[in-house]
Every structure is written in structure tokens, then in C-alpha cells.
Design a protein around this motif. Structure first.
Motif, PDB file in Angstrom:
ATOM      1  N   ALA A  68     -19.611 -25.220 -30.592  1.00  0.00           N
ATOM      2  CA  ALA A  68     -20.010 -25.086 -31.998  1.00  0.00           C
ATOM      3  C   ALA A  68     -20.583 -26.391 -32.533  1.00  0.00           C
ATOM      4  CB  ALA A  68     -18.810 -24.640 -32.824  1.00  0.00           C
ATOM      5  N   GLU A  71     -24.191 -26.906 -31.434  1.00  0.00           N
ATOM      6  CA  GLU A  71     -25.114 -26.065 -32.191  1.00  0.00           C
ATOM      7  C   GLU A  71     -25.302 -26.597 -33.615  1.00  0.00           C
ATOM      8  OE1 GLU A  71     -23.570 -22.123 -31.984  1.00  0.00           O
ATOM      9  OE2 GLU A  71     -23.794 -21.965 -29.802  1.00  0.00           O
ATOM     10  N   VAL A  72     -24.227 -27.081 -34.195  1.00  0.00           N
ATOM     11  CA  VAL A  72     -24.307 -27.626 -35.549  1.00  0.00           C
ATOM     12  C   VAL A  72     -25.158 -28.890 -35.559  1.00  0.00           C
ATOM     13  CG1 VAL A  72     -22.975 -28.741 -37.379  1.00  0.00           C
ATOM     14  CG2 VAL A  72     -22.148 -26.621 -36.351  1.00  0.00           C
ATOM     15  N   THR A 215     -16.351 -18.289 -31.391  1.00  0.00           N
ATOM     16  CA  THR A 215     -17.218 -19.471 -31.357  1.00  0.00           C
ATOM     17  C   THR A 215     -18.385 -19.336 -32.319  1.00  0.00           C
ATOM     18  OG1 THR A 215     -16.651 -19.745 -29.014  1.00  0.00           O
ATOM     19  CG2 THR A 215     -18.525 -21.004 -29.834  1.00  0.00           C
ATOM     20  N   SER A 219     -19.340 -21.861 -35.444  1.00  0.00           N
ATOM     21  CA  SER A 219     -20.637 -22.526 -35.539  1.00  0.00           C
ATOM     22  C   SER A 219     -21.360 -22.150 -36.828  1.00  0.00           C
ATOM     23  CB  SER A 219     -21.494 -22.148 -34.331  1.00  0.00           C
ATOM     24  OG  SER A 219     -22.798 -22.649 -34.455  1.00  0.00           O
ATOM     25  N   LYS A 223     -22.214 -24.798 -39.946  1.00  0.00           N
ATOM     26  CA  LYS A 223     -23.623 -24.961 -40.336  1.00  0.00           C
ATOM     27  C   LYS A 223     -23.801 -24.686 -41.825  1.00  0.00           C
ATOM     28  CE  LYS A 223     -25.897 -23.566 -36.007  1.00  0.00           C
ATOM     29  NZ  LYS A 223     -26.681 -22.473 -35.379  1.00  0.00           N
TER      30      LYS A 223
END
Length: 421
Positions: A68, A71-72, A215, A219, A223
Motif C-alpha cells: 500500500a 502505491e501511495v 490491501t 492503499s 491515498k
């Protein structure tokens, strides 16, 4: 002739140099525009031993958090200054005193180098204790300085193991500093006790609590919170109400925050010009356990103590925030004199709590002040003084009397007709 040519060439060079210098300086001056401070966000990650548990999409909580985070980090807006702090990442031993100091800044708050930040996160392994309170204090210090918005995003899978430093009390102390720092919490375990602690931490600063078990949920939520920090918001101004109107701070139109203890009266004042209408609203947030049946009062009073208008609201323990408001239009004067009237605003509450609940710091108070052009006609209900309720009560009484008389007359007429027939 040679001297004249040399002089001409020298003057030309000098003029060209000055022109070039002015040309390069002017655009720079024109481009100088005031810029708003970049928002600051710090992600606080629990790296305690319990993060080894494999219950999120078939993998460990730590692996889900790392995925996560990657991705962030790819999606962080350019204007956001981001940092990362860990808790329980370094000390694997049993010494409580040492374990409860195990928090450090993994990546400093500032312009984001995505590769460097991802590399730092990749080195983490579940290790030790869960010192949430010390980690929040450290994160608050990391975000100090400047006038930008500040946000802490805490991701944890367990309760704080470093009492008696209560993380909820820590969050209240951070909120009481008046630095407008919001703490959002995300819980990786659907446990009632954990949820209660993380909810208390978030609500103490006006943040949110979210339970996540996948997950993609983790994430997506992180975000969203980072993006929210980048959105322009109205930053409230910290103020401190007084015990009387005489010593009260003068407020201009805007948004203000304060702290009020249980059953405390706080005073503020506003200057209202003829032809203006004062609109004020106040909210008190119950950031701790309180007794049922409470209320709050917002009064507008003259400097001599005469009440102008009031707003009141009551609650029964079913909400964490209670709000009320009022309006006061000041009539225009016939002459050109525009002397403002000092209106005293009193904010009072009737909150109480069990003996085990701490009364300090006071509960968060948010006060909104606005001054607008007054109503042009007397049709505006505020111009009739309906804030007191007397005009409305008289109108309803008169209406009821007229309806009663008409109904009685019609009934007697129908009875008379019936008897005649």
C-alpha cells in the motif's frame, strides 16, 4: 576621430549592458507572486511484532502495508511534503522502558524522492513494541513550523503497549497546541478495544477512523487522506475566550478555534456597523466520554448586559458534536454616522462527565463569525426579533384565536340550520 569612435562604442556597450540587465531583472520581478505553503503529511506505520500475522489477503500485515505504501508514494501530489515515521521497528527485546522509546523518523518531511522513500520502507521488518503515544508526539514535532496544513496518518494493528501514556490524551494535548494538526487513524484488526482507542485519537483532532482488512482498501484510504491534505481548506485561527466581555478578544469575520472546559462560559466580541447583520455559529465537540443530557448556548449581548438574541441546542449523548447559531441585524441610521456597536458573544455549555474522565484540556470549540449586509426589508424574520420567540408566539396565538372563532361561528350556524329543518 578614433577617440570619438571609441567613445561611441563604449557608450553603446554600456547601454546594451544596462538594457540586458534591466531586461533580465524585470521579468523576475513580475514573476514574483506569493505562494501558499505546501501541505505536510507524515505517515506513521506500526512495525511491531504483531504485524507478522498473515490475515490480510493471504499475506502478512507488514507485506500489505508495504504494498500500500508503494502505491501511495507513486500517487503523492507534487505540492505535498511527505514524511514517514515508524514505531516498534528497531528494538526486539523485553525491556519495556527501551521498547516504549522505539520510534524514529524513517524519511524526513519534505519534497518526496519516491525511490528513496520506497527503499526505506522496503527495509522494515516487524520487530517490537507499540508505542503509539510517543510516535504521535514525535510526528507532531516533525510537522512543526510554517502555516501549512498538517496531517498525520497512523496505520496500526494493535493497542498502545506503553501506558500510562494514553495515546488519546496525547492526541488531545496535540490538538490543544492550536497548530491545526489532524490525525487520521486506520486499524488493521476489527477489534472493539483497538477501534475505540484509534477512534478516540482521531476524534480528538477532528480526524477520521477507518477499519481496513484488504490491501486495496488500505492503499485507497491512505491515498484519499494524502490528497485531502493537498486540497485548499480554511485554516481556523486559534483564539482564547475570556471570562467577561470586557476582556474578550475582538473577532473579525472568519473561523476560530478554542477550548472550553465542562460548564464553562467563554466570551468574545464583534464590532457591528449600522446596516450590517452579524451571523455567528458555534460547535462543541465531545472528544471524550460525557454524561447524557447536555446542552450549549450562544448569546449575543450588549456591553451593558442586555440580551439581544440567543441560540441554544441540547443533546442526549447520541452525537459527538453539538452546534447552534444566531443572527443579529443592526438597523441603518438616518445620519451619516457609522459608529460600530460592540456585540458580546457568550458561549456556554452544560457538559459533565464521570469522575474518571479528565477535564483538561478543554473540549474543542469551533466558532464562525460573518458580517453581511443587513436585510433591505422587515420581511426578514431576524429583523422582527424572532430569535426571542415572542413575535412568533403572538402570531400563532392570534391565528389560533381567529380560527377558533370562525370554527365556532360555522358550527353554530350549521346547528341552527339543522334545527330549522
Amino acid at each position: 576621430m578614433i577617440i570619438r569612435r571609441r567613445l561611441t562604442v563604449g557608450v553603446g556597450i554600456l547601454l546594451a549592458t544596462l538594457t540586458a540587465g534591466l531586461g533580465s531583472a524585470l521579468p523576475a520581478a513580475a514573476d514574483e507572486t506569493p505562494t501558499t505553503a505546501s501541505p505536510k503529511v507524515e505517515l506513521v506505520l506500526d512495525v511491531s511484532g504483531s504485524m507478522r500475522t498473515r490475515d490480510i489477503d493471504g499475506k502478512s500485515r507488514m507485506s500489505a502495508a508495504k504494498q500500500a505504501f508503494n502505491e501511495v508514494l507513486d500517487a503523492v501530489p507534487e505540492q505535498v511534503q511527505l514524511g514517514i515515521r515508524t514505531l516498534g521497528a528497531d528494538y526486539p527485546g523485553d525491556d519495556r522502558k527501551v521498547g516504549c522509546k522505539d520510534t524514529r523518523q524513517l524519511y524526513p518531511v519534505g519534497p518526496l524522492d519516491r525511490t528513496e522513500a520506497k527503499t526505506a520502507v522496503a527495509t522494515l521488518a516487524p520487530t517490537g513494541w507499540t508505542p503509539i503515544g510517543p510516535a504521535l508526539l514525535g510526528a507532531a514535532d516533525d510537522l512543526e513550523g510554517g502555516d501549512s496544513t498538517r496531517r498525520i496518518v497512523l496505520i496500526s494493528d494493535g493497542e498502545d503497549t506503553c501506558g500510562p501514556l494514553d495515546p488519546c490524551e496525547v492526541a488531545r494535548e496535540i490538538a490543544a497546541r492550536g497548530i491545526h494538526l489532524v490525525i487520521d487513524t486506520l486499524g488493521l484488526v476489527p477489534n472493539a478495544k483497538i477501534r475505540q482507542q484509534l477512534t478516540c485519537i482521531a476524534e480528538a483532532t477532528g480526524g477520521t477512523y477507518t477499519a481496513v482488512q484488504h490491501t486495496d482498501e488500505l492503499s485507497s484510504r491512505v491515498k484519499q487522506l494524502v490528497d485531502r491534505a493537498a486540497e485548499p481548506v480554511v485554516t481556523p485561527v486559534a483564539t482564547k475566550g475570556a471570562d467577561s466581555c470586557t476582556d474578550a478578544p475582538e473577532l473579525k469575520p472568519g473561523l476560530y478555534t478554542d477550548r472550553a472546559k465542562f460548564a464553562e462560559h467563554r466570551w468574545y466580541k464583534v464590532e457591528v456597523l449600522p446596516g450590517q447583520e452579524l451571523r455567528a455559529s458555534v460547535s462543541v465537540f465531545a472528544d471524550r466520554a460525557v454524561n447524557n443530557d447536555y446542552g450549549m448556548l450562544l448569546r449575543a449581548v450588549t456591553v451593558h448586559g442586555r440580551e439581544i438574541v440567543r441560540g441554544a441546542e441540547a443533546g442526549t449523548g447520541r452525537t459527538d458534536a453539538i452546534s447552534s447559531g444566531l443572527r443579529y441585524p443592526k438597523a441603518e441610521l438616518d445620519d451619516d454616522e457609522q459608529t460600530p456597536e460592540t456585540v458580546c458573544l457568550q458561549v456556554a455549555n452544560s457538559f459533565s462527565a464521570p469522575a474518571s474522565v479528565k477535564t483538561g484540556p478543554g473540549m474543542p470549540v469551533e466558532l464562525t463569525i460573518d458580517l453581511v449586509d443587513g436585510p433591505d426589508t422587515a420581511s426578514d424574520v431576524a429583523a422582527f426579533g424572532l430569535g426571542h420567540g415572542w413575535w412568533l408566539l403572538g402570531l400563532l396565538t392570534l391565528t389560533g384565536l381567529i380560527v377558533g372563532l370562525l370554527f365556532g361561528w360555522i358550527s353554530r350556524w350549521r346547528i341552527a340550520v339543522w334545527r330549522t329543518n
